[in-house]
Design a protein around this motif. Sequence first.
Motif, PDB file in Angstrom:
ATOM      1  N   PRO A 129       4.603  -6.664  -0.239  1.00  0.00           N
ATOM      2  CA  PRO A 129       5.230  -5.902   0.857  1.00  0.00           C
ATOM      3  C   PRO A 129       4.531  -4.566   1.106  1.00  0.00           C
ATOM      4  CG  PRO A 129       6.907  -6.809  -0.601  1.00  0.00           C
ATOM      5  CD  PRO A 129       5.589  -7.069  -1.259  1.00  0.00           C
ATOM      6  N   LEU A 130       4.064  -3.915   0.027  1.00  0.00           N
ATOM      7  CA  LEU A 130       3.378  -2.635   0.194  1.00  0.00           C
ATOM      8  C   LEU A 130       2.087  -2.819   0.999  1.00  0.00           C
ATOM      9  CD1 LEU A 130       2.987   0.370  -0.424  1.00  0.00           C
ATOM     10  CD2 LEU A 130       1.884  -0.305  -2.577  1.00  0.00           C
ATOM     11  N   LEU A 131       1.316  -3.846   0.621  1.00  0.00           N
ATOM     12  CA  LEU A 131       0.066  -4.106   1.340  1.00  0.00           C
ATOM     13  C   LEU A 131       0.330  -4.397   2.809  1.00  0.00           C
ATOM     14  CD1 LEU A 131      -3.047  -4.426   0.557  1.00  0.00           C
ATOM     15  CD2 LEU A 131      -1.414  -3.773  -1.213  1.00  0.00           C
ATOM     16  N   ARG A 132       1.378  -5.174   3.059  1.00  0.00           N
ATOM     17  CA  ARG A 132       1.685  -5.525   4.463  1.00  0.00           C
ATOM     18  C   ARG A 132       2.117  -4.285   5.238  1.00  0.00           C
ATOM     19  NH1 ARG A 132       3.979 -10.671   1.957  1.00  0.00           N
ATOM     20  NH2 ARG A 132       2.347 -12.183   2.423  1.00  0.00           N
ATOM     21  N   LEU A 133       2.831  -3.388   4.580  1.00  0.00           N
ATOM     22  CA  LEU A 133       3.258  -2.147   5.255  1.00  0.00           C
ATOM     23  C   LEU A 133       2.048  -1.286   5.613  1.00  0.00           C
ATOM     24  CD1 LEU A 133       6.415  -1.050   3.215  1.00  0.00           C
ATOM     25  CD2 LEU A 133       6.326  -1.449   5.686  1.00  0.00           C
ATOM     26  N   ILE A 134       1.088  -1.188   4.685  1.00  0.00           N
ATOM     27  CA  ILE A 134      -0.092  -0.340   4.938  1.00  0.00           C
ATOM     28  C   ILE A 134      -0.930  -0.940   6.068  1.00  0.00           C
ATOM     29  CG2 ILE A 134      -2.277   0.485   3.961  1.00  0.00           C
ATOM     30  CD1 ILE A 134      -0.879   0.597   1.206  1.00  0.00           C
ATOM     31  N   ARG A 135      -1.200  -2.237   5.966  1.00  0.00           N
ATOM     32  CA  ARG A 135      -2.063  -2.880   6.964  1.00  0.00           C
ATOM     33  C   ARG A 135      -1.365  -3.015   8.315  1.00  0.00           C
ATOM     34  NH1 ARG A 135      -7.411  -3.591   5.736  1.00  0.00           N
ATOM     35  NH2 ARG A 135      -7.438  -5.440   7.049  1.00  0.00           N
ATOM     36  N   GLY A 136      -0.029  -3.164   8.275  1.00  0.00           N
ATOM     37  CA  GLY A 136       0.714  -3.384   9.523  1.00  0.00           C
ATOM     38  C   GLY A 136       1.101  -2.096  10.233  1.00  0.00           C
ATOM     39  N   LEU A 137       0.903  -0.958   9.600  1.00  0.00           N
ATOM     40  CA  LEU A 137       1.270   0.317  10.221  1.00  0.00           C
ATOM     41  C   LEU A 137       0.253   0.641  11.312  1.00  0.00           C
ATOM     42  CD1 LEU A 137       3.040   2.899  10.167  1.00  0.00           C
ATOM     43  CD2 LEU A 137       1.406   3.858   8.537  1.00  0.00           C
ATOM     44  N   GLU A 138       0.705   0.754  12.539  1.00  0.00           N
ATOM     45  CA  GLU A 138      -0.257   1.016  13.632  1.00  0.00           C
ATOM     46  C   GLU A 138      -0.459   2.512  13.807  1.00  0.00           C
ATOM     47  OE1 GLU A 138       0.115  -1.544  17.039  1.00  0.00           O
ATOM     48  OE2 GLU A 138      -0.541  -3.229  15.795  1.00  0.00           O
ATOM     49  N   ALA A 186      -7.487   2.095 -10.769  1.00  0.00           N
ATOM     50  CA  ALA A 186      -7.687   0.861 -11.533  1.00  0.00           C
ATOM     51  C   ALA A 186      -6.678  -0.201 -11.115  1.00  0.00           C
ATOM     52  CB  ALA A 186      -7.556   1.147 -13.034  1.00  0.00           C
ATOM     53  N   GLY A 187      -7.066  -1.462 -11.228  1.00  0.00           N
ATOM     54  CA  GLY A 187      -6.166  -2.563 -10.908  1.00  0.00           C
ATOM     55  C   GLY A 187      -5.654  -2.436  -9.482  1.00  0.00           C
ATOM     56  N   ALA A 188      -4.342  -2.606  -9.337  1.00  0.00           N
ATOM     57  CA  ALA A 188      -3.747  -2.508  -8.006  1.00  0.00           C
ATOM     58  C   ALA A 188      -4.033  -1.143  -7.384  1.00  0.00           C
ATOM     59  CB  ALA A 188      -2.237  -2.736  -8.103  1.00  0.00           C
ATOM     60  N   GLY A 189      -4.203  -0.119  -8.209  1.00  0.00           N
ATOM     61  CA  GLY A 189      -4.508   1.209  -7.681  1.00  0.00           C
ATOM     62  C   GLY A 189      -5.798   1.204  -6.872  1.00  0.00           C
ATOM     63  N   ALA A 190      -6.816   0.491  -7.355  1.00  0.00           N
ATOM     64  CA  ALA A 190      -8.080   0.408  -6.620  1.00  0.00           C
ATOM     65  C   ALA A 190      -7.896  -0.365  -5.323  1.00  0.00           C
ATOM     66  CB  ALA A 190      -9.142  -0.267  -7.492  1.00  0.00           C
ATOM     67  N   ASN A 191      -7.197  -1.489  -5.406  1.00  0.00           N
ATOM     68  CA  ASN A 191      -7.126  -2.347  -4.226  1.00  0.00           C
ATOM     69  C   ASN A 191      -6.210  -1.779  -3.155  1.00  0.00           C
ATOM     70  OD1 ASN A 191      -8.997  -3.961  -5.388  1.00  0.00           O
ATOM     71  ND2 ASN A 191      -7.523  -5.377  -6.297  1.00  0.00           N
ATOM     72  N   ILE A 192      -5.238  -0.969  -3.553  1.00  0.00           N
ATOM     73  CA  ILE A 192      -4.420  -0.263  -2.558  1.00  0.00           C
ATOM     74  C   ILE A 192      -5.310   0.751  -1.821  1.00  0.00           C
ATOM     75  CG2 ILE A 192      -2.550   1.441  -2.332  1.00  0.00           C
ATOM     76  CD1 ILE A 192      -1.152  -0.214  -4.642  1.00  0.00           C
ATOM     77  N   ALA A 193      -6.183   1.431  -2.564  1.00  0.00           N
ATOM     78  CA  ALA A 193      -7.100   2.386  -1.904  1.00  0.00           C
ATOM     79  C   ALA A 193      -8.002   1.662  -0.904  1.00  0.00           C
ATOM     80  CB  ALA A 193      -7.944   3.110  -2.952  1.00  0.00           C
ATOM     81  N   PHE A 194      -8.456   0.440  -1.260  1.00  0.00           N
ATOM     82  CA  PHE A 194      -9.344  -0.292  -0.357  1.00  0.00           C
ATOM     83  C   PHE A 194      -8.596  -0.839   0.864  1.00  0.00           C
ATOM     84  CE2 PHE A 194     -11.707  -1.411  -4.518  1.00  0.00           C
ATOM     85  CZ  PHE A 194     -12.396  -0.208  -4.482  1.00  0.00           C
ATOM     86  N   ALA A 195      -7.270  -0.915   0.764  1.00  0.00           N
ATOM     87  CA  ALA A 195      -6.480  -1.430   1.892  1.00  0.00           C
ATOM     88  C   ALA A 195      -6.224  -0.356   2.946  1.00  0.00           C
ATOM     89  CB  ALA A 195      -5.140  -1.972   1.390  1.00  0.00           C
ATOM     90  N   CYS A 196      -6.443   0.905   2.587  1.00  0.00           N
ATOM     91  CA  CYS A 196      -6.170   1.980   3.551  1.00  0.00           C
ATOM     92  C   CYS A 196      -7.274   2.004   4.611  1.00  0.00           C
ATOM     93  CB  CYS A 196      -6.062   3.316   2.815  1.00  0.00           C
ATOM     94  SG  CYS A 196      -4.647   3.363   1.684  1.00  0.00           S
TER      95      CYS A 196
END
Length: 261
Positions: free
Chosen positions: A89-98, A110-120
């Motif tokens: 849900p967090l990833l979808r919120l970041i990517r879906g925010l217009e 590290a881990g999810a921390g890295a991939n959340i940064a790459f999703a921004c």
Amino acid sequence: QSDTVLSALGDGVLRLTLNRPDKLNAFNEEMHLALRAGFERAHSDDRVRAVLLTGAGRGFSAGQDLGDRDPRKGGAPDLGHTIETFYNPLLRLIRGLEKPVVCAVNGVAAGAGANIAFACDITLAARSARFIQAFAKIGLVPDSGGTWSLPRLIGEARAKALALTGEPLDAETAANWGLIWRVVDDPALVDETFALAARLAAGPTKGLGLTKRAIQAAATHSLDEQLDLERDLQREAGLSADYAEGVAAFLEKRKPEFKGR
Ligand code: T3D
């Protein structure tokens, strides 16, 4: 209200600061819910025109709090459930925010921390920061969109090497490879990323949001589908007050005043 994520709105920028510095801002359920609430606010509050995500202390985020996964304290957890309930849900919120999401990686991610940064949308990192696909070290699979974003951003060879070895990647290399936008000297990171977020927030954020949607859609579209989407989104952008203001300001040789509508 939880202090695991600090939230501050100013200059149209909602600054969300992961705030468990003793644990390098590792995610527990409380921090997940607080961050989710921050992004939900970004979706619903018109005063929020951009988001800045960063971490308190010396780390950005060390991913999942492994203290909550101690096998000595109970049976095997259903990680599919925690991914479905928290990370996805967090990833979808970041990517879906217009609206633009700027990420300031202030230290290790590290881990999810890295991939959340790459999703921004635009990620800057302090020169001392490093990125680690730490999943490989504990027998897990990259999540938070990592298996989707890594090959798209840097190609399969580099994606596999990072994900299979769990070797840290320094910020400079991450920028050279195209994983992030830019490296900033540590003391300048906060000011530089806030200035960028504030500049975006003062911009034609309706059009910026549609641009984000278009670029993300390209990942699964043919050229024909993408050309059709560009036509539709340009039609929508062309009806916005910001477009009228942008053209009028250009013709009147003055600075535009965008409203995000
Ligand atoms: O479970 C699910 O729901 C599935 C989802 C999974 C998503 C994931 O993110 S899985 C990956 C989890 N993360 C990791 O495996 C990373 C673990 N951490 C590290 O490898 C290292 O801490 C770092 C490389 C990130 C940083 O190393 P270093 O030497 O700079 O710092 P440190 O000394 O290891 O950590 C400082 C403190 O933070 C330390 O606590 P202490 O000893 O001072 O009391 C350490 O235990 C704590 N910490 C760091 N990472 C985590 C953590 N505590 C809990 N969980 C962590 N992930």
